[in-house]
Design a protein around this motif. Structure first.
Motif, PDB file in Angstrom:
ATOM      1  N   GLU B 212     -36.058 -20.934 -19.597  1.00  0.00           N
ATOM      2  CA  GLU B 212     -36.109 -20.819 -18.128  1.00  0.00           C
ATOM      3  C   GLU B 212     -36.775 -22.015 -17.459  1.00  0.00           C
ATOM      4  O   GLU B 212     -36.467 -22.346 -16.316  1.00  0.00           O
ATOM      5  CB  GLU B 212     -36.794 -19.518 -17.679  1.00  0.00           C
ATOM      6  CG  GLU B 212     -38.269 -19.423 -18.011  1.00  0.00           C
ATOM      7  CD  GLU B 212     -38.982 -18.289 -17.261  1.00  0.00           C
ATOM      8  OE1 GLU B 212     -38.618 -18.007 -16.111  1.00  0.00           O
ATOM      9  OE2 GLU B 212     -39.913 -17.689 -17.836  1.00  0.00           O
ATOM     10  N   THR B 213     -37.713 -22.675 -18.175  1.00  0.00           N
ATOM     11  CA  THR B 213     -38.413 -23.800 -17.544  1.00  0.00           C
ATOM     12  C   THR B 213     -38.251 -25.118 -18.304  1.00  0.00           C
ATOM     13  O   THR B 213     -38.720 -26.150 -17.857  1.00  0.00           O
ATOM     14  CB  THR B 213     -39.926 -23.512 -17.432  1.00  0.00           C
ATOM     15  OG1 THR B 213     -40.427 -23.235 -18.751  1.00  0.00           O
ATOM     16  CG2 THR B 213     -40.208 -22.322 -16.535  1.00  0.00           C
ATOM     17  N   ALA B 215     -39.757 -25.763 -21.069  1.00  0.00           N
ATOM     18  CA  ALA B 215     -41.074 -26.109 -21.622  1.00  0.00           C
ATOM     19  C   ALA B 215     -41.106 -25.857 -23.124  1.00  0.00           C
ATOM     20  O   ALA B 215     -40.428 -24.970 -23.629  1.00  0.00           O
ATOM     21  CB  ALA B 215     -42.161 -25.270 -20.954  1.00  0.00           C
ATOM     22  N   THR B 247     -37.493 -16.589 -21.719  1.00  0.00           N
ATOM     23  CA  THR B 247     -38.513 -16.715 -20.677  1.00  0.00           C
ATOM     24  C   THR B 247     -39.925 -16.788 -21.257  1.00  0.00           C
ATOM     25  O   THR B 247     -40.136 -16.551 -22.445  1.00  0.00           O
ATOM     26  CB  THR B 247     -38.467 -15.508 -19.701  1.00  0.00           C
ATOM     27  OG1 THR B 247     -38.954 -14.359 -20.396  1.00  0.00           O
ATOM     28  CG2 THR B 247     -37.066 -15.241 -19.190  1.00  0.00           C
ATOM     29  N   LEU B 248     -40.864 -17.057 -20.378  1.00  0.00           N
ATOM     30  CA  LEU B 248     -42.268 -17.133 -20.787  1.00  0.00           C
ATOM     31  C   LEU B 248     -42.787 -15.782 -21.274  1.00  0.00           C
ATOM     32  O   LEU B 248     -43.703 -15.722 -22.094  1.00  0.00           O
ATOM     33  CB  LEU B 248     -43.116 -17.609 -19.599  1.00  0.00           C
ATOM     34  CG  LEU B 248     -42.876 -19.067 -19.193  1.00  0.00           C
ATOM     35  CD1 LEU B 248     -43.456 -19.345 -17.813  1.00  0.00           C
ATOM     36  CD2 LEU B 248     -43.509 -20.010 -20.229  1.00  0.00           C
ATOM     37  N   ASP B 249     -42.195 -14.705 -20.774  1.00  0.00           N
ATOM     38  CA  ASP B 249     -42.685 -13.374 -21.168  1.00  0.00           C
ATOM     39  C   ASP B 249     -42.592 -13.160 -22.668  1.00  0.00           C
ATOM     40  O   ASP B 249     -43.509 -12.632 -23.284  1.00  0.00           O
ATOM     41  CB  ASP B 249     -41.893 -12.280 -20.442  1.00  0.00           C
ATOM     42  CG  ASP B 249     -42.013 -12.415 -18.936  1.00  0.00           C
ATOM     43  OD1 ASP B 249     -43.002 -11.906 -18.383  1.00  0.00           O
ATOM     44  OD2 ASP B 249     -41.142 -13.057 -18.325  1.00  0.00           O
ATOM     45  N   LEU B 252     -45.380 -15.106 -24.369  1.00  0.00           N
ATOM     46  CA  LEU B 252     -46.712 -14.510 -24.201  1.00  0.00           C
ATOM     47  C   LEU B 252     -46.853 -13.267 -25.080  1.00  0.00           C
ATOM     48  O   LEU B 252     -47.908 -12.999 -25.648  1.00  0.00           O
ATOM     49  CB  LEU B 252     -46.961 -14.170 -22.725  1.00  0.00           C
ATOM     50  CG  LEU B 252     -47.146 -15.402 -21.831  1.00  0.00           C
ATOM     51  CD1 LEU B 252     -47.124 -15.012 -20.359  1.00  0.00           C
ATOM     52  CD2 LEU B 252     -48.446 -16.128 -22.157  1.00  0.00           C
ATOM     53  N   LEU B 256     -49.419 -12.567 -28.742  1.00  0.00           N
ATOM     54  CA  LEU B 256     -50.338 -11.474 -29.069  1.00  0.00           C
ATOM     55  C   LEU B 256     -50.338 -11.182 -30.566  1.00  0.00           C
ATOM     56  O   LEU B 256     -51.250 -10.569 -31.091  1.00  0.00           O
ATOM     57  CB  LEU B 256     -49.953 -10.200 -28.305  1.00  0.00           C
ATOM     58  CG  LEU B 256     -50.106 -10.260 -26.775  1.00  0.00           C
ATOM     59  CD1 LEU B 256     -49.599  -8.969 -26.150  1.00  0.00           C
ATOM     60  CD2 LEU B 256     -51.555 -10.491 -26.393  1.00  0.00           C
ATOM     61  N   VAL B 271     -53.381 -23.446 -26.744  1.00  0.00           N
ATOM     62  CA  VAL B 271     -51.940 -23.276 -26.601  1.00  0.00           C
ATOM     63  C   VAL B 271     -51.556 -24.250 -25.493  1.00  0.00           C
ATOM     64  O   VAL B 271     -52.101 -24.173 -24.392  1.00  0.00           O
ATOM     65  CB  VAL B 271     -51.548 -21.839 -26.205  1.00  0.00           C
ATOM     66  CG1 VAL B 271     -50.030 -21.724 -26.072  1.00  0.00           C
ATOM     67  CG2 VAL B 271     -52.075 -20.827 -27.220  1.00  0.00           C
ATOM     68  N   SER B 272     -50.668 -25.189 -25.816  1.00  0.00           N
ATOM     69  CA  SER B 272     -50.317 -26.214 -24.826  1.00  0.00           C
ATOM     70  C   SER B 272     -48.871 -26.036 -24.396  1.00  0.00           C
ATOM     71  O   SER B 272     -47.989 -25.949 -25.241  1.00  0.00           O
ATOM     72  CB  SER B 272     -50.488 -27.613 -25.426  1.00  0.00           C
ATOM     73  OG  SER B 272     -51.804 -27.771 -25.898  1.00  0.00           O
ATOM     74  N   TRP B 273     -48.682 -25.980 -23.100  1.00  0.00           N
ATOM     75  CA  TRP B 273     -47.335 -25.805 -22.530  1.00  0.00           C
ATOM     76  C   TRP B 273     -46.913 -27.126 -21.908  1.00  0.00           C
ATOM     77  O   TRP B 273     -47.483 -27.547 -20.904  1.00  0.00           O
ATOM     78  CB  TRP B 273     -47.356 -24.707 -21.462  1.00  0.00           C
ATOM     79  CG  TRP B 273     -47.897 -23.405 -21.961  1.00  0.00           C
ATOM     80  CD1 TRP B 273     -49.205 -23.029 -22.000  1.00  0.00           C
ATOM     81  CD2 TRP B 273     -47.151 -22.311 -22.508  1.00  0.00           C
ATOM     82  NE1 TRP B 273     -49.323 -21.762 -22.532  1.00  0.00           N
ATOM     83  CE2 TRP B 273     -48.079 -21.299 -22.849  1.00  0.00           C
ATOM     84  CE3 TRP B 273     -45.786 -22.076 -22.749  1.00  0.00           C
ATOM     85  CZ2 TRP B 273     -47.692 -20.080 -23.418  1.00  0.00           C
ATOM     86  CZ3 TRP B 273     -45.404 -20.867 -23.297  1.00  0.00           C
ATOM     87  CH2 TRP B 273     -46.347 -19.880 -23.631  1.00  0.00           C
ATOM     88  N   MET B 274     -45.944 -27.770 -22.531  1.00  0.00           N
ATOM     89  CA  MET B 274     -45.519 -29.084 -22.057  1.00  0.00           C
ATOM     90  C   MET B 274     -44.162 -28.955 -21.407  1.00  0.00           C
ATOM     91  O   MET B 274     -43.183 -28.628 -22.069  1.00  0.00           O
ATOM     92  CB  MET B 274     -45.461 -30.050 -23.234  1.00  0.00           C
ATOM     93  CG  MET B 274     -46.839 -30.377 -23.764  1.00  0.00           C
ATOM     94  SD  MET B 274     -46.781 -30.951 -25.466  1.00  0.00           S
ATOM     95  CE  MET B 274     -47.053 -29.445 -26.358  1.00  0.00           C
ATOM     96  N   ASP B 275     -44.155 -29.189 -20.129  1.00  0.00           N
ATOM     97  CA  ASP B 275     -42.930 -28.959 -19.374  1.00  0.00           C
ATOM     98  C   ASP B 275     -42.539 -30.230 -18.644  1.00  0.00           C
ATOM     99  O   ASP B 275     -42.881 -30.422 -17.482  1.00  0.00           O
ATOM    100  CB  ASP B 275     -43.172 -27.803 -18.384  1.00  0.00           C
ATOM    101  CG  ASP B 275     -41.875 -27.335 -17.750  1.00  0.00           C
ATOM    102  OD1 ASP B 275     -40.821 -27.505 -18.397  1.00  0.00           O
ATOM    103  OD2 ASP B 275     -41.914 -26.808 -16.630  1.00  0.00           O
ATOM    104  N   GLY B 276     -41.857 -31.099 -19.348  1.00  0.00           N
ATOM    105  CA  GLY B 276     -41.390 -32.315 -18.710  1.00  0.00           C
ATOM    106  C   GLY B 276     -42.245 -33.530 -19.045  1.00  0.00           C
ATOM    107  O   GLY B 276     -43.327 -33.415 -19.608  1.00  0.00           O
TER     108      GLY B 276
END
Lengths: 210, 717
Positions: B212-213, B215, B247-249, B252, B256, B271-276
């Motif tokens: 979705e993003t 990332a 999706t991010l859901d 996430l 867990l 936790v690293s989210w690299m988006d672009g």
């Protein structure tokens, strides 16, 4: 105080402590700034892990590399007023306080300050917007990483922050978001836990009243 | 880099060496015990089953939409300045990355941990171009210095001691290093910081690729992935297509479970989210040069396989190794090729080919410990059996499996042979309960346990004389005997019949029943296994009985859970299969849950009794309390350490890997002895064969019996 859930704050405090973070409270940004300057004053000198030609070098540190003489605090994402307060406290103690140019100090700085967008109580996690490279470096190359978290921004668990994380990634610009839970750690040698393999040796979280 | 074993005999030699590595044994032992306790603690605040089911559903859904998710990811990531590639093979992925390095005039590369890069052997390819490639995950760096592969997916250097690491670091730095672990970690801090600063390109993997993003996310503890993706001007992520999620859901939710399962952490440090491609001061344009390379290498074909697509649910937590009793004995270098543990046996077949998988795939004892904790709910033991079956189809059947198959096709022939065996064995047993002098085939490595003798009179031959005759029975049940109890331990079934009859339960024993077929499955003999299953279902008129009781946990779990799978679409009698499977119940559950027997029904003489929880009972059938309650009712129950860890029998496994089987047995008996019990009870004749044989061989006075015997001996009359 309207949006503060004391139970979540307590849970966050407990869980962050479990993973080795030091959690303190501050009533205001000015108090937080004083805390940062005090932390910097009481820590051991920062080790220079690589060459930094312009840095004045002190005696060798525990890992047999030179130490930094003039201490550095970096706080790239504070607003002008907060940065001004911190810079004043640092100056009084003889520390450099910077908000940019961290790449000049990749050998290591003393304290890096950044603001958390929110906290996750269940795991003691801070979510930090580190789109800006300076902010990211402040949380990576500092020996002590200090995160400032508003008490009202503490949520329960990971699934409940999906919308916030999505918002980080929906600005139309590239983004880099970090979940930070305790200091850098490893158990890669004989499964013995060790702190500070690459990033911060300590993580402090300042819980800020709203 | 180690090679995959090519023959069973060379593999067994390697396993022998691993078994002699006392450091490895001690480390993995400590780890296994600590992991179990820590994992339990960290799962308390969440609903484990529910989360695993969600991950399974989400990953299944993602696998079915892999191409669309890829397209969506590509669109979103390109909007944000990332170049997205798709490589069909490992070689193609390596070429793409080598080309990116060349185009950007890269000399030095730093890498954070990526199993996918291990899969493609990326470093070797980059080094061919003269690039300097440094691993920066501490464990990966250590094994790189040693020119080894990882021995665990999450803890790649778990097989090494601090002294070995100190030697390696001394060599790497040219300075003698202390073996203190905290100091060694700091050696890496100093050395690797310099490498981060000097590098032109960073290579990472990704735990998630969010469509979705656009990332990618990395889940790490050390923080090296943040350095790798921040400091150099070029960032390349190598990502399996299976990491795509909508999706991010979903990410996430998976977060867990992943850290809890991997290292018993609530969440990893980072936790690293690299988006672009964001700002990067070391890049000439001021902007990061970012590429994401997706690797197929068999994944899209897997997604279309109705059974094996579940392999793509794997989140690489490594938990299947953490709980594997075989991994615990021999370590990851012997329990996989590049991917380690139960999932490693499977992925080797799909990613690295049949030749590398064919011997490795034999090394699963089938205890189901991994299935029980897999973050994606993958039925790992079943898939390993399916791979053996495919290997047999592709490679031809080994002689002993073919012989077994030929015999088992014909129940009468099989049973006649078993009866004949009792005469053939006479010279070696001297008429006792054990074969005192082992026949030649069992010499040598098989000498760790005494093998049982075939009973003088099988249960089926005794049946007529012991069948109860009850005018108004409370329940009507049928017995499924299984070969071991019918022909080796009929007294266990007799005890059951005696107890049930005393509580007014009518018992029938349909004589047309045969072997359950599990040994055939273990040897990859699917065709015969189906024939045998159909024969058993025909033998029982399930509608007539309140339950079909078995005293063999392995038979029970196979009849109940595997029959519906293996007969799916073959018989056209789904209803009959399900009716049969639905009636299968283990002895302890029937006595405890249905008859409701309690301490009031037994004379408790205070006999000190301990318990071994058979794999196929506690995990296969999920039965835990019933046998323990019953032991307490009929004796003094003394729980043993690691009661639910496999005894090492594993049916045909103990014949293929006797050295490992013997070690598991030894450990089990040591735990049993430490309880001070005089009797050990078990719910499965296979385990009894192993444990009684081991106790006999050691000259231990321990009495090993089926739980049915304990209960029948102590019932009130």
């Amino acid at each position: 105080m309207s949006n503060v859930n004391p139970e979540l704050v307590e849970l966050f405090r407990t869980k962050a402590a479990v993973v080795g973070a030091k959690v303190v409270e501050a009533a205001s940004m000015a108090e937080a700034a004083r805390y940062v300057a005090d932390v910097c004053a009481s820590k051991d000198p920062c080790e220079l892990l690589a060459d930094e030609p312009d840095a004045e070098q002190g005696p060798l540190g525990p890992n047999k590399v030179p130490t930094r003489v003039k201490r550095i605090v970096a706080a790239p994402d504070l607003d002008a007023a907060a940065f001004g307060a911190l810079a004043g406290d640092c100056e009084a103690k003889g520390f450099a306080c910077i908000r940019e140019g961290l790449r000049k100090h990749l050998a290591g700085i003393d304290v890096g300050v950044a603001q958390a967008v929110l906290g996750v109580a269940d795991s003691g996690t801070c979510m930090v917007n580190s789109d800006d490279e300076e902010t990211r470096l402040a949380t990576m190359i500092s020996e002590i990483s200090v995160l400032i978290l508003h008490k009202s921004a503490i949520r329960k668990d990971l699934p409940s922050i999906a919308a916030d994380l999505r918002a980080q990634q929906s600005t139309g610009k590239p983004s880099y978001t970090a979940f930070i839970t305790g200091p850098s750690r490893t158990a890669d040698i004989e499964r013995v836990s060790a702190i500070g393999v690459h990033g911060p040796l300590e993580l402090h979280i300042i819980l800020l009243e709203d | 880099m180690h090679e995959a074993p090519k023959t069973l005999s060379s593999y067994r030699e390697e396993l022998d060496k691993a078994l002699d590595d006392s450091f490895l044994r001690k480390t993995l032992d400590t780890f296994a015990v600590a992991y179990k306790a820590n994992r339990e603690a960290v799962f308390q605040q969440v609903n484990e089953r529910d989360l695993i089911a969600k991950i399974a559903a989400a990953k299944d859904n993602a696998a079915q939409h892999m191409d669309e998710l890829y397209e969506q990811f590509k669109r979103e990531a390109e909007k944000r300045g990332v170049v997205v590639h798709r490589a069909a093979t490992a070689a193609e992925a390596n070429e793409i990355i080598a080309r990116i390095a060349k185009e950007n005039d890269v000399k030095k590369v730093v890498k954070s941990k990526s199993m996918t890069a291990e899969e493609t052997q990326l470093n070797l390819r980059l080094e061919q171009d003269g690039l300097i490639v440094d691993e920066t995950d501490l464990g990966e760096w250590i094994i790189q210095l040693r020119h080894e592969g990882p021995s665990h997916m999450v803890m790649p250097a778990i097989h090494l001691s601090r002294y070995q690491v100190a030697d390696d670091f001394s060599k790497a730095t040219g300075v003698k290093q202390d073996s203190d672990i905290q100091r060694l970690v700091k050696v890496a801090r100093v050395q690797l910081r310099r490498k981060f600063i000097a590098a032109d390109m960073g290579i990472s993997g990704a735990n998630f690729a969010v469509a979705e993003t656009g990332a990618i996310a990395t889940v790490t503890n050390e923080g090296n992935a943040r350095m790798v993706t921040t400091l150099p001007r070029v960032h390349v992520a190598l990502v399996g297509l299976d990491k795509l999620i909508p999706t991010l859901d979903e990410a996430l939710n998976a977060l867990l479970v992943l850290p809890r399962n991997a290292t018993a952490q609530m969440l990893t440090s980072y936790v690293s989210w690299m988006d672009g491609a964001g700002p990067c001061a070391s890049s000439p344009t001021g902007k990061k040069i970012m590429h994401v390379v997706f690797l197929d290498n068999g994944r899209s074909a897997l997604a279309k396989d109705p059974l094996f697509s579940q392999v793509l649910r794997c989140v690489r937590c490594g938990a299947c190794a953490n709980v594997c009793p075989v991994f615990r004995l021999v370590g990851g270098h012997k329990m996989g090729y590049i991917y380690i543990g139960a999932i490693g046996l499977i992925l080797t077949y799909f990613f690295h080919g049949r030749e590398r998988a064919k011997v490795l795939a034999q090394n699963c004892v089938g205890c189901e410990a991994c299935k029980n904790i897999c973050a994606g709910g993958i039925d790992l033991p079943r898939l390993i059996r399916e791979i053996r079956s495919r290997l047999n189809e592709e490679e031809g059947t080994p002689a002993e499996a073919a012989l077994l198959s030929a015999v088992m096709k014909n129940r009468k022939m099989f049973h006649s042979l078993l009866k004949f065996a009792k005469f053939a064995q006479l010279p070696s047993t001297g008429g006792s309960q054990f074969q005192r002098h082992l026949p030649a085939i069992f010499l040598g490595k098989h000498g760790y346990k005494a093998l049982p003798a075939i009973a003088a009179k099988s249960f089926r031959d005794r049946w007529k004389s012991i069948k109860p005759n009850l005018p108004n029975p409370r329940y009507r049940v049928a017995l499924f005997a299984g070969c071991a109890q019918d022909f080796v331990y009929p007294e266990q079934l007799e005890a059951c019949v005696k107890l049930l009859a005393a509580h007014n339960v009518d018992v029938e024993f349909p004589l047309e029943q045969s072997c359950c077929g599990l040994p055939l499955e273990m040897m990859g003999q699917r065709k015969t296994s189906i024939e045998v299953a159909r024969q058993n279902i025909r033998a029982f008129d399930a509608g007539k009985y309140d339950a079909i009781i078995t005293l063999c946990a392995s038979c029970g779990s196979h009849l109940k859970h595997s029959y519906p799978h293996i007969l799916e679409g073959t018989s056209g009698e789904a209803q009959r299969v399900n009716a049969f499977a639905g009636k299968i119940m283990d002895f302890s559950s029937f006595v405890h849950d249905v008859l409701g027997l309690t301490a009031d029904d037994f004379v408790n003489k205070g006999e000190k009794v301990t318990y071994h929880a058979s794999c196929h009972l506690c995990r296969g059938l999920g039965v835990k309390d019933a046998p323990r309650d019953l032991i307490r009712a009929a004796g003094e129950y003394l729980p043993s350490e690691e009661e639910e860890v496999c005894c090492g029998f594993g049916g045909t496994y103990s014949m293929k890997f006797p050295e490992i089987s013997a070690q598991l047995l030894e450990k089990k008996l040591a735990n049993v002895e430490a309880t001070g019990a005089t009797r050990l009870v078990v719910d499965c004749p296979g385990c009894i064969m192993q444990l009684r044989g081991g106790a006999e061989k050691k000259g231990s006075p321990l009495k090993v019996t089926h739980i049915s015997e304990l209960l029948a001996e102590n019932m009130k009359r």
